[in-house]
Design an enzyme around this catalytic site. Structure first.
Site, PDB file in Angstrom:
ATOM      1  N   VAL A  61      20.002 -15.965  26.944  1.00 48.81           N
ATOM      2  CA  VAL A  61      21.634 -16.086  26.225  1.00 48.81           C
ATOM      3  C   VAL A  61      21.869 -17.552  26.339  1.00 48.81           C
ATOM      4  CG1 VAL A  61      24.047 -15.383  26.287  1.00 48.81           C
ATOM      5  CG2 VAL A  61      22.337 -13.861  27.226  1.00 48.81           C
ATOM      6  N   LYS A  62      21.899 -18.094  25.061  1.00 50.92           N
ATOM      7  CA  LYS A  62      22.396 -19.491  24.848  1.00 50.92           C
ATOM      8  C   LYS A  62      23.060 -19.508  23.354  1.00 50.92           C
ATOM      9  CE  LYS A  62      17.559 -20.640  24.292  1.00 50.92           C
ATOM     10  NZ  LYS A  62      16.434 -21.124  25.255  1.00 50.92           N
ATOM     11  N   THR A  63      22.466 -18.996  22.286  1.00 50.05           N
ATOM     12  CA  THR A  63      23.037 -19.171  21.162  1.00 50.05           C
ATOM     13  C   THR A  63      23.855 -17.950  20.543  1.00 50.05           C
ATOM     14  OG1 THR A  63      21.002 -18.200  20.025  1.00 50.05           O
ATOM     15  CG2 THR A  63      21.198 -20.827  20.489  1.00 50.05           C
ATOM     16  N   LYS A 134      21.772 -15.319   5.619  1.00 52.52           N
ATOM     17  CA  LYS A 134      22.593 -14.534   4.591  1.00 52.52           C
ATOM     18  C   LYS A 134      23.659 -15.399   4.085  1.00 52.52           C
ATOM     19  CE  LYS A 134      25.976 -10.750   4.867  1.00 52.52           C
ATOM     20  NZ  LYS A 134      26.448  -9.521   5.838  1.00 52.52           N
ATOM     21  N   HIS A 273     -22.283  -4.427  -5.280  1.00 52.03           N
ATOM     22  CA  HIS A 273     -21.086  -3.827  -5.580  1.00 52.03           C
ATOM     23  C   HIS A 273     -20.577  -2.700  -4.705  1.00 52.03           C
ATOM     24  CE1 HIS A 273     -22.296  -5.336  -9.809  1.00 52.03           C
ATOM     25  NE2 HIS A 273     -22.116  -6.427  -9.070  1.00 52.03           N
ATOM     26  N   GLY A 302     -28.581 -11.313  -6.176  1.00 48.34           N
ATOM     27  CA  GLY A 302     -26.905 -11.591  -6.156  1.00 48.34           C
ATOM     28  C   GLY A 302     -26.332 -10.790  -5.370  1.00 48.34           C
ATOM     29  N   ASN A 416     -20.104  11.126  -5.664  1.00 50.86           N
ATOM     30  CA  ASN A 416     -21.096  11.677  -4.887  1.00 50.86           C
ATOM     31  C   ASN A 416     -22.212  10.909  -4.576  1.00 50.86           C
ATOM     32  OD1 ASN A 416     -19.779  14.384  -5.100  1.00 50.86           O
ATOM     33  ND2 ASN A 416     -20.323  14.414  -7.409  1.00 50.86           N
ATOM     34  N   PHE A 466     -21.560  18.824   0.506  1.00 54.71           N
ATOM     35  CA  PHE A 466     -22.411  20.052   0.201  1.00 54.71           C
ATOM     36  C   PHE A 466     -22.977  20.269  -0.948  1.00 54.71           C
ATOM     37  CE2 PHE A 466     -17.961  22.096  -0.288  1.00 54.71           C
ATOM     38  CZ  PHE A 466     -17.943  22.523  -1.629  1.00 54.71           C
ATOM     39  N   ASP A 471     -29.653  23.502  -7.186  1.00 54.47           N
ATOM     40  CA  ASP A 471     -30.411  22.599  -8.236  1.00 54.47           C
ATOM     41  C   ASP A 471     -30.729  21.263  -7.560  1.00 54.47           C
ATOM     42  OD1 ASP A 471     -27.405  21.875  -7.967  1.00 54.47           O
ATOM     43  OD2 ASP A 471     -27.628  21.556 -10.332  1.00 54.47           O
ATOM     44  N   ARG A 513     -18.435  16.047   6.519  1.00 53.83           N
ATOM     45  CA  ARG A 513     -18.893  15.379   5.309  1.00 53.83           C
ATOM     46  C   ARG A 513     -18.224  13.916   5.240  1.00 53.83           C
ATOM     47  NH1 ARG A 513     -14.088  17.649   1.068  1.00 53.83           N
ATOM     48  NH2 ARG A 513     -12.386  16.277   1.438  1.00 53.83           N
TER      49      ARG A 513
END
Length: 517
Positions: A61-63, A134, A273, A302, A416, A466, A471, A513
């Site tokens: 405590v001072k200011t 302020k 990328h 690159g 995906n 999944f 296919d 996943r």
């Protein structure tokens, strides 16, 4: 004019105070700052002399006193304010020069205790800063030593600090105190080991550098780092050679490093990328490099290369013949560094703790228009006890080794995502497709085109999520794939299992996943 000076960072404060005194400004000061000014022969009034109240509680405590805060908050244009402080015998304070207890430096120390950290939470400093800010119309408040020159220039030229500069200084105050409070809140959250996502999210970062541009030349950009010990992250890397990293360099390198941390054996990751284009593991780092390079000799051009062992001269001799944007490794053989630094544009980074993983409670942030979506990082790979062989044939030991390799890779492929691998080398990677069959077909086509027709025979395939239909199994069979790893959980899982059994393909479900959007 009167200025109150109380700083923890004393950079330039003696010179600044001397200039203020030469301009006829009276100095009020506290504690260690007062002592430093007196030692330099600068006249100053000690704060207790101003308040008529001694510093107490070991300086806590001072200011915190009406004489100080009324002197700061009194609006000069308000006759009532000015009459009140006159009746109370209080004079105005026109400038505050304050920076705060070194909380950041304290918590970054090794083995710092909670008591030490808490003791370095500033109370009076932020209170003075907020009071002065302020009332910015009447009080110039300086929190950053880099602003001393700007303030002195205006005082010398105009005998006052302009309103525009005072407003700028006000903004800096609230940025400073906001960051300071956020550091404290973050420290306390970690100290409590609180892993819950908070009701209100505040974060603070400090600027590392401004950048020439962002993802594209018309976008402004800067690089910020989290405050704390971030071993193993790109913010901890030391650049040994080359021009500054670009926005895309940093983004792509970070993605490559995340994948590299999944491996403990000698491994090289090539990235382009934001997606891996070649990954290789071996008993020695040179062979790992050869695998990563030969996986995709086209896309590495690159690109970014990250390595979890020392870069050897043999590797450097081959790297120098390729256009690489960034190379990151824990160390470089002296001869390797001499070879690579001949290339002007390559950026060489040393990251000693390259193997250190991210903290499991770290946040992954994505900015959306008007908000932020936040999640903890994807720190898991799979649970060994939850791996299930769902086909009649189980993978061989060799297939299992490659399946686990491919699973590590596909975790960091944009969804995906599909990764095909053999002998701890990626052969084809299908990233970011809008359906899984396209990703599968792309990975096969790339392998055949970039490495050689039929290279996928006897290889394994990993899928980040999944299979909605069978296919992908059909495409895998045509490519000669002998084993598959995927999360499972689709309504049509049984169709994929039957198709695998028909073709003698072994398949494992992980039950976990790894979407990466």
């Amino acid at each position: 004019m009167r200025a109150l000076i109380s700083v923890s960072d004393k950079t330039g404060i003696v010179e600044f105070a001397k200039e203020l005194v030469s301009l006829g400004i009276e100095i009020i000061s506290t504690g260690g700052t007062y002592g430093k000014l007196k030692e330099a022969g600068i006249p100053a009034i000690e704060i207790s002399e101003l308040t008529g109240f001694p510093e107490c509680l070991d300086g806590r405590v001072k200011t915190l006193h009406p004489t100080v805060h009324a002197g700061l908050l009194a609006m000069r244009s308000n006759p009532s304010h000015m009459k009140q402080i006159a009746d109370l015998g209080i004079e105005t304070i026109d400038m505050v020069v304050v920076n705060l207890y070194p909380f950041k430096a304290t918590i970054l120390k090794e083995n710092v205790t909670r008591a030490e950290a808490v003791e370095n939470i500033d109370i009076g400093g932020p209170t003075m800063l907020r009071s002065a800010a302020k009332n910015y119309q009447d009080v110039a408040v300086v929190v950053d030593p880099r602003d001393y020159e700007k303030v002195l220039t205006e005082l010398k030229e105009n005998k006052e600090v302009s309103l525009d500069t005072k407003f700028y200084l006000m903004q800096k105050v609230f940025m400073h105190t906001s960051s300071y409070d956020t550091m404290i809140a973050d420290y306390l959250k970690r100290e409590r080991n609180d892993k819950e996502l908070p009701e209100t999210l505040t974060m603070t970062f400090e600027k590392v550098q401004d950048m020439r541009y962002g993802e594209n030349p018309h976008q402004a950009a800067a690089f910020y780092r989290e405050i704390g010990n971030k071993k193993g992250s790109i913010t901890d890397a030391v650049q040994l050679h080359g021009k500054e990293l670009s926005f895309n360099n940093i983004n792509d390198t970070n993605g490559a490093l995340e994948l590299l941390k999944e491996f403990t054996e000698p491994t090289v990751v090539a990235c382009k990328h934001g997606n891996p284009c070649g990954v290789g593991s071996a008993d020695n780092i040179y062979d790992a490099w050869k695998k990563a390079f030969e996986a995709d000799k086209t896309s590495i051009f690159g690109g970014i290369v990250v390595i979890n062992r020392e870069v050897t001269l043999a590797m450097a001799e081959e790297m120098k013949n390729i256009f690489l944007e960034v190379v990151v490794a824990p160390s470089y053989e002296k001869a390797a560094l001499e070879v690579l630094t001949v290339k002007k544009n390559i950026r060489l980074l040393q990251l000693k703790d390259i193997e250190v993983p991210q903290q499991e409670d770290a946040y992954d942030l994505k900015k959306v228009n008007g908000g932020l979506i936040v999640q903890t990082i994807d720190s898991k790979l799979y649970n060994e006890e939850e791996l299930i062989v769902v086909t009649d044939r189980a993978p061989s030991a060799k297939e299992m080794e490659d399946l686990k390799f491919a699973w590590r890779v596909v975790k960091f492929v944009k969804s995906n995502g599909i990764a095909i691998a053999k002998d701890k080398q990626t052969l084809g990677i299908g990233p970011g497709q809008v359906n899984r069959i396209w990703a599968t077909q792309q990975s096969v086509e790339h392998a055949n085109e970039l490495i050689g027709e039929g290279v996928t025979r006897g290889a394994v395939l990993a899928s980040d999520a999944f299979f909605p239909f069978d296919d992908c199994v059909e495409a895998a069979h045509k490519a000669g794939i002998t084993a598959i790893i995927q999360p499972g959980g689709a309504n049509r899982d049984e169709d994929s299992i039957k198709k695998c059994n028909e073709y003698g393909i072994a398949m494992i479900f992980t039950g976990m996943r790894h979407f990466k959007h």
